[in-house]
Design a protein around this motif. Structure first.
Motif, mmCIF file in Angstrom:
data_model
loop_
_atom_site.group_PDB
_atom_site.id
_atom_site.type_symbol
_atom_site.label_atom_id
_atom_site.label_comp_id
_atom_site.label_asym_id
_atom_site.label_seq_id
_atom_site.Cartn_x
_atom_site.Cartn_y
_atom_site.Cartn_z
ATOM 1 N N MET A 73 -30.160 -1.219 -2.170
ATOM 2 C CA MET A 73 -29.971 -1.969 -0.932
ATOM 3 C C MET A 73 -29.099 -1.170 0.023
ATOM 4 S SD MET A 73 -27.522 -4.011 0.730
ATOM 5 C CE MET A 73 -26.356 -4.503 -0.518
ATOM 6 N N SER A 74 -29.515 -1.052 1.213
ATOM 7 C CA SER A 74 -28.710 -0.356 2.207
ATOM 8 C C SER A 74 -27.780 -1.337 2.890
ATOM 9 C CB SER A 74 -29.628 0.283 3.253
ATOM 10 O OG SER A 74 -28.873 0.608 4.397
ATOM 11 N N ASP A 75 -26.548 -0.883 3.128
ATOM 12 C CA ASP A 75 -25.586 -1.762 3.794
ATOM 13 C C ASP A 75 -26.029 -2.113 5.202
ATOM 14 O OD1 ASP A 75 -22.952 -3.084 3.600
ATOM 15 O OD2 ASP A 75 -22.517 -1.774 5.310
ATOM 16 N N GLU A 76 -26.873 -1.257 5.749
ATOM 17 C CA GLU A 76 -27.318 -1.510 7.118
ATOM 18 C C GLU A 76 -28.206 -2.736 7.228
ATOM 19 O OE1 GLU A 76 -29.164 2.108 8.108
ATOM 20 O OE2 GLU A 76 -27.288 3.186 8.402
ATOM 21 N N GLU A 77 -28.756 -3.163 6.101
ATOM 22 C CA GLU A 77 -29.643 -4.318 6.146
ATOM 23 C C GLU A 77 -28.879 -5.631 6.187
ATOM 24 O OE1 GLU A 77 -32.807 -4.197 3.132
ATOM 25 O OE2 GLU A 77 -32.096 -2.180 2.682
ATOM 26 N N ARG A 78 -27.632 -5.573 5.854
ATOM 27 C CA ARG A 78 -26.886 -6.814 5.715
ATOM 28 C C ARG A 78 -26.580 -7.483 7.042
ATOM 29 N NH1 ARG A 78 -22.153 -7.478 4.469
ATOM 30 N NH2 ARG A 78 -21.299 -5.379 4.736
ATOM 31 N N MET A 79 -26.612 -8.797 7.032
ATOM 32 C CA MET A 79 -26.085 -9.542 8.179
ATOM 33 C C MET A 79 -24.574 -9.633 8.056
ATOM 34 S SD MET A 79 -28.568 -12.754 8.851
ATOM 35 C CE MET A 79 -30.268 -12.567 9.354
ATOM 36 N N ARG A 80 -23.923 -9.742 9.182
ATOM 37 C CA ARG A 80 -22.467 -9.840 9.181
ATOM 38 C C ARG A 80 -22.004 -10.988 10.058
ATOM 39 N NH1 ARG A 80 -22.153 -3.354 9.476
ATOM 40 N NH2 ARG A 80 -22.757 -3.103 7.328
ATOM 41 N N ARG A 81 -20.905 -11.518 9.654
ATOM 42 C CA ARG A 81 -20.320 -12.583 10.459
ATOM 43 C C ARG A 81 -19.953 -12.045 11.832
ATOM 44 N NH1 ARG A 81 -15.428 -15.189 7.137
ATOM 45 N NH2 ARG A 81 -14.794 -15.543 9.290
ATOM 46 N N PRO A 82 -20.062 -12.883 12.854
ATOM 47 C CA PRO A 82 -19.552 -12.445 14.158
ATOM 48 C C PRO A 82 -18.029 -12.311 14.075
ATOM 49 C CG PRO A 82 -20.167 -14.765 14.229
ATOM 50 C CD PRO A 82 -20.609 -14.251 12.896
ATOM 51 N N PRO A 83 -17.454 -11.437 14.883
ATOM 52 C CA PRO A 83 -15.988 -11.306 14.855
ATOM 53 C C PRO A 83 -15.338 -12.619 15.252
ATOM 54 C CG PRO A 83 -16.932 -10.121 16.714
ATOM 55 C CD PRO A 83 -18.082 -10.564 15.882
#
Lengths: 252, 721
Positions: free
Chosen positions: A1-11
């Motif tokens: 799994m690439s970290d780039e695929e992950r969704m992230r919380r908005p700041p």
């Protein structure tokens, strides 16, 4: 799994509550205004603007805690006069207070939090039904290090027959004895009436408080404790203990 | 490409949210994340251990469809966030009142204005004090919250109003002051001047009347504290206190009602005095500034008498918050700031009624409606999933730290891969059963025969070990387990993050205990002469009692009980150590200990509440209903057919607000792990005390952390001082 695929919380916009309240009631920490301070007029104006809001809230609260909640609640006529009284009192107080003499030493000398608070006295289970309440003795508050070893002279006067022992434990940092007051000592165990005639007299020699204790005839033997309070700072600064010996001649 | 920041819009990829735990916090988060306003951006799955939602608020229907709770649940009139979501839930549920007896929010909750305190007289006898708090305007959850009162200054003004009302009540009972009260007359400016001059010169007030007038002066000073020396205001308060003390204290020995008034006066003065001394009016931390102090310690520091700090009123604050470290009655501890915040909100910002009771079990009134609404919105429920481990990304992996995987123990599979249908009908009401519906489970008969407790931490039974991986199975995690469980499932976080380690080490929880009685006689026959009541401050080990007789019609007895009573309190036991966590007999031992404790309580203490419930020094066991399951010769066995519980599971433990610990809590808004947020009344959610409202606030904050909604300003009380 690439970290780039992950969704992230908005700041986060922020991470903590904004508990501060710097509005009309607020003040700047440490500010001390007095007569002649141009900001006093602004402060008085601000106060008057808020009187109506206080009254609105206050009336509501007073009504809610009136007759139904409390025996003999506020009378209607009293409520009706509040507004005028408050305006007058506020005006006078605002004028008078800046003229009051300074009270050095009255600012809090706040002790640090203790590691342990005392237990409640009154809701322990009973050994048998309807027996007297158990009353575990409160542990004394830890004595702040800066106060240890600072002497204070105390004179004790006892009026009453038989063996009576009085001890005083002053624990907090008060500078003088003239503001000390002792609350009526109550029995640590049992239901004996409080000792009503125990006082700290500082009239004659303010720096050397005199503890006067009159023990009534028939007072039950045992240990009685009363808190000593520094009225200048409202701090509890010690405990007065009176031990009445069972061998007192007047006790049946 | 640097990864996606924030969830995708409706036309794009939906963000998959794994909510771990279906208690108040998890359900609130799910409700917020699936609002129509968010345009279906989130695909939510709730993972739940066992067969029911609710967490510490779960309830189930047992024999005779009786309601079995974890403890006593009463909602307070200031639970703005909880009531708001609940009302929206019922509105969306749109039940038909013709076909369901609890169709609306007003059917589900009813006002309980009476609060009771048990207290000792100076002679040691138990005294019961029932106070009816008058209805306040509006209803909790109304669109316009009472936020204008959320300032320390405003609370102080209200406190002085209360003080005046109390002193006037005391003056009514002082014969020497009756005449002055009958016609106080207008107070001219020069008279006020005379009084103030006397205050300054002599430092004393002769009568309660003058003390009451001095309160008006204090109010005036509080209007603009910046203009005046604090010392002068404090001196004025001291003078008022001395006047009240000298006038009232002499009377209280013979007047219990007046003694309580005096205790309240003393406490209010201490709160006002302390708020000024500690600079709470302007401190940017608000009441947090005094959270390192225990509440009683702080009250004593600010001049409260020991009697007032020991009063039934203060004790009830501790009792309602289970605020006893390790459940030990000798260790009452609650952070002063949070305790004050809670008390001030409770007394000055409630709407409708001070308390609200539920018309049925909490599971039926709260979690069944949420389950139905969330299911309609497309939320998936994975029951029988116990979280075992939150796995972090490896330390040297690229990108920011995040949750990489979630390990579950699957306790049961549902037949034919279907979704578990958790509700049963009791009459026309969807309810939760007290045990799983085994007929839906693979090998259900076997699981039932094995007597597995699916909610027990000590149950190791597993049908499968399941691992969910980020990207493949989920995008975001809402960790909404009970606070006591965090240390058991967050090993990676605790090992690698000092803040998580500090939180789990310092923020403690307490086990609780409860028992419920169904009795053939009504409360009058038992000797209770007052209205139905929720009473706290009573004797340990069960300090809180609620008359829940109103639930009789909700249950299905052959002969409806005349009275139903719930008791609860903290459970006196330290958190289980490593050995005890491995001991499968631990829960059963404590379950039996609660049984023995309850029996002893009924034999020894209940007579103070129900004088006719005992006979010849023993409880009248024949009062207990058991539908004929006990032999007439074994009356004392009837207790075994009542309900009791020792809530010792880590996830069932109640979150304490110990002094000096609240700063170690982690906020749902904390963004250290970019796909994780937390929810529960153990988090830094703005109201750091174990209750429904705190849990709902945290769930709303968790939703905000992922979606930006609800706005922080709309989470009532988050920015409370």
């Amino acid at each position: 799994m690439s970290d780039e695929e992950r969704m992230r919380r908005p700041p986060p916009e922020r991470t903590q509550p904004d508990r501060g309240w710097g509005g009309a009631f607020g003040r700047h920490s440490g500010s001390r205004r007095g007569p002649g301070d141009p900001s006093i007029e602004q402060g008085v104006d601000s106060g008057y603007r808020l009187v109506d809001e206080y009254l609105r809230q206050g009336m509501g609260t007073a009504r809610r805690f009136s007759d139904r909640a409390m025996p003999g609640g506020m009378g209607a006529s009293l409520q009706g006069m509040q507004e005028m009284w408050l305006r007058q009192a506020a005006e006078f107080w605002m004028g008078l207070l800046p003229l009051a003499p300074p009270m050095p030493g009255a600012m809090p000398n706040v002790p640090p939090p203790s590691a342990r608070a005392p237990a409640f006295r009154s809701n322990q289970a009973e050994a048998e039904p309807a027996s007297a309440a158990s009353a575990p003795r409160l542990e004394p508050e830890p004595r702040p290090a800066q106060d240890i070893g600072r002497p204070i002279r105390v004179v004790v006067g006892i009026d009453g027959p038989g063996q009576v022992e009085v001890s005083v434990d002053l624990t907090a940092g008060h500078s003088h004895g003239e503001h000390l007051r002792v609350q009526d000592p109550r029995a640590v165990r049992g239901d004996a009436p409080r000792l009503r005639e125990v006082s700290i007299d500082t009239f004659a020699t303010p720096s050397i408080p005199t503890i006067r204790a009159r023990i009534p005839l028939g007072q039950a033997p045992g240990l009685y404790e009363g808190a000593i309070v520094d009225e200048a700072t409202s701090e509890r600064c010690g405990t007065l203990r009176v031990r009445i010996d069972p061998a007192r001649s007047d006790v049946p | 490409m640097t990864g996606t920041t924030g969830p995708a819009p409706e036309h794009g990829k939906r963000a998959r949210v794994a909510i771990i735990g279906g208690g108040c916090a998890g359900v609130a988060a799910a409700f917020e994340l699936t609002r129509p306003e968010l345009c279906n951006r989130f695909e939510v799955t709730i993972y739940q251990q066992g067969w029911r939602l609710g967490g510490k608020g779960a309830s189930g229907r047992g024999p005779s469809a009786r309601i079995e709770e974890h403890g006593l649940h009463v909602w307070m009139g200031f639970y703005e966030n909880a009531f708001r979501l609940m009302r929206e839930c019922y509105a969306e549920l749109d039940r038909d009142p013709e076909t369901c007896r609890i169709a609306s929010f007003r059917d589900a909750f009813f006002p309980e204005p009476t609060t009771g305190l048990a207290d000792r007289s100076p002679g040691g006898d138990w005294l019961l004090w029932a106070a009816e708090l008058p209805p306040a305007p509006g209803l909790p959850g109304d669109p316009d919250p009472p936020t204008e009162t959320f300032s320390v200054a405003s609370y102080l003004a209200r406190s002085l109003d209360l003080l005046r009302a109390l002193l006037e009540a005391a003056r009514e009972r002082d014969p020497s002051e009756t005449a002055s009260f009958s016609d106080p007359g207008p107070l001219a400016g020069d008279r006020i001047g005379e009084q103030l001059e006397r205050i300054s010169r002599y430092g004393q007030l002769a009568t309660l009347t003058t003390a009451i007038e001095a309160i008006r002066v204090a109010e005036g000073a509080l209007l603009n504290l910046s203009a005046y020396p604090e010392n002068a205001v404090l001196t004025l308060l001291d003078v008022i206190g001395r006047a009240a003390s000298s006038r009232i204290e002499a009377l209280v020995q013979s007047d219990d009602e007046l003694r309580r008034v005096w205790e309240m006066v003393d406490l209010v003065l201490a709160v006002v005095r302390g708020s000024i001394r500690f600079g709470l009016v302007t401190d940017p931390r608000g009441f947090e500034a005094i959270d390192d102090y225990d509440c009683r310690e702080w009250l004593l520091l600010n001049g409260a008498s020991e009697a007032s700090a020991d009063s039934a009123f203060v004790r009830s604050l501790y009792d309602l918050a289970f605020a006893y470290e390790d459940g030990d009655p000798d260790k009452p501890r609650i952070a002063a700031g949070q305790a004050l915040r809670g008390a001030l909100r409770a007394f000055f910002t409630y709407r409708g009624s001070f308390f609200w009771k539920m018309s049925s079990g909490m599971g039926d009134v709260v979690f069944a409606p949420f389950y139905e609404v969330l299911e309609r919105r497309g939320v998936r429920f994975e029951f029988f999933h116990e979280l075992r481990h939150v796995r972090l990304s490896v330390p040297d992996s690229p990108g920011s730290p995040h949750v990489a995987a979630l390990d579950f123990r699957v306790q049961a599979h549902v037949r034919e891969g279907r979704a578990y249908q958790p509700l049963i009908q009791v009459g026309d009401l969807p309810c939760w059963p007290a045990s799983p519906l085994f007929d839906q489970l693979v090998d259900g008969e076997r699981l039932q025969a094995e007597g597995i407790d699916f909610e027990s931490f000590w149950d190791e039974h597993a049908e499968e070990q399941k691992r969910l991986e980020v990207v493949r199975d989920f995008d975001f995690v809402v960790l909404a387990v009970g606070g006591g469980a965090v240390a058991h499932v967050c090993g990676d976080l605790i090992e690698r993050d000092p803040r998580w380690r500090a939180m789990t080490e310092r923020c403690k929880s307490v086990a609780t205990q409860a028992f419920q009685l169904w009795m053939s006689a009504d409360m009058q026959e038992l000797g209770w002469k007052r209205d139905p009541i929720t009473l706290s401050g009573f004797v340990e080990p069960f300090d809180t009692w609620a008359d829940m007789t109103h639930l009789a019609s909700e249950e299905r007895w052959s002969a409806p009980p005349g009275a139903i009573a719930y008791f609860c309190s903290p459970y006196p036991a330290p958190a289980p150590g490593p050995e005890e966590l491995r001991d499968p007999s631990y829960p059963a031992r404590h379950h039996d200990r609660v049984r023995q404790s309850a029996i002893r309580f009924l034999r020894r203490d209940i007579l103070h509440l129900w004088p006719r419930a005992t006979r010849a020094g023993d409880f009248r066991w024949d009062l207990l209903q058991d539908e004929g399951r006990s032999s007439p010769d074994d009356l004392d066995k009837r207790f075994d057919h009542q309900f009791w519980t020792a809530n010792v599971n880590p996830t069932d433990r109640y979150s304490l607000s110990l002094p000096g610990t609240l700063r170690y809590r982690i906020s749902p808004l904390d963004g250290t792990y970019d796909n994780l947020t937390v929810a529960g009344d153990w988090t830094a959610c703005g109201f750091e005390e174990g209750c429904v409202e705190a849990a709902v606030m945290s769930g709303r904050l968790a939703a905000h952390a992922l979606s930006g909604l609800p706005r922080l300003e709309d989470i009532v009380g988050f920015d409370h001082p």
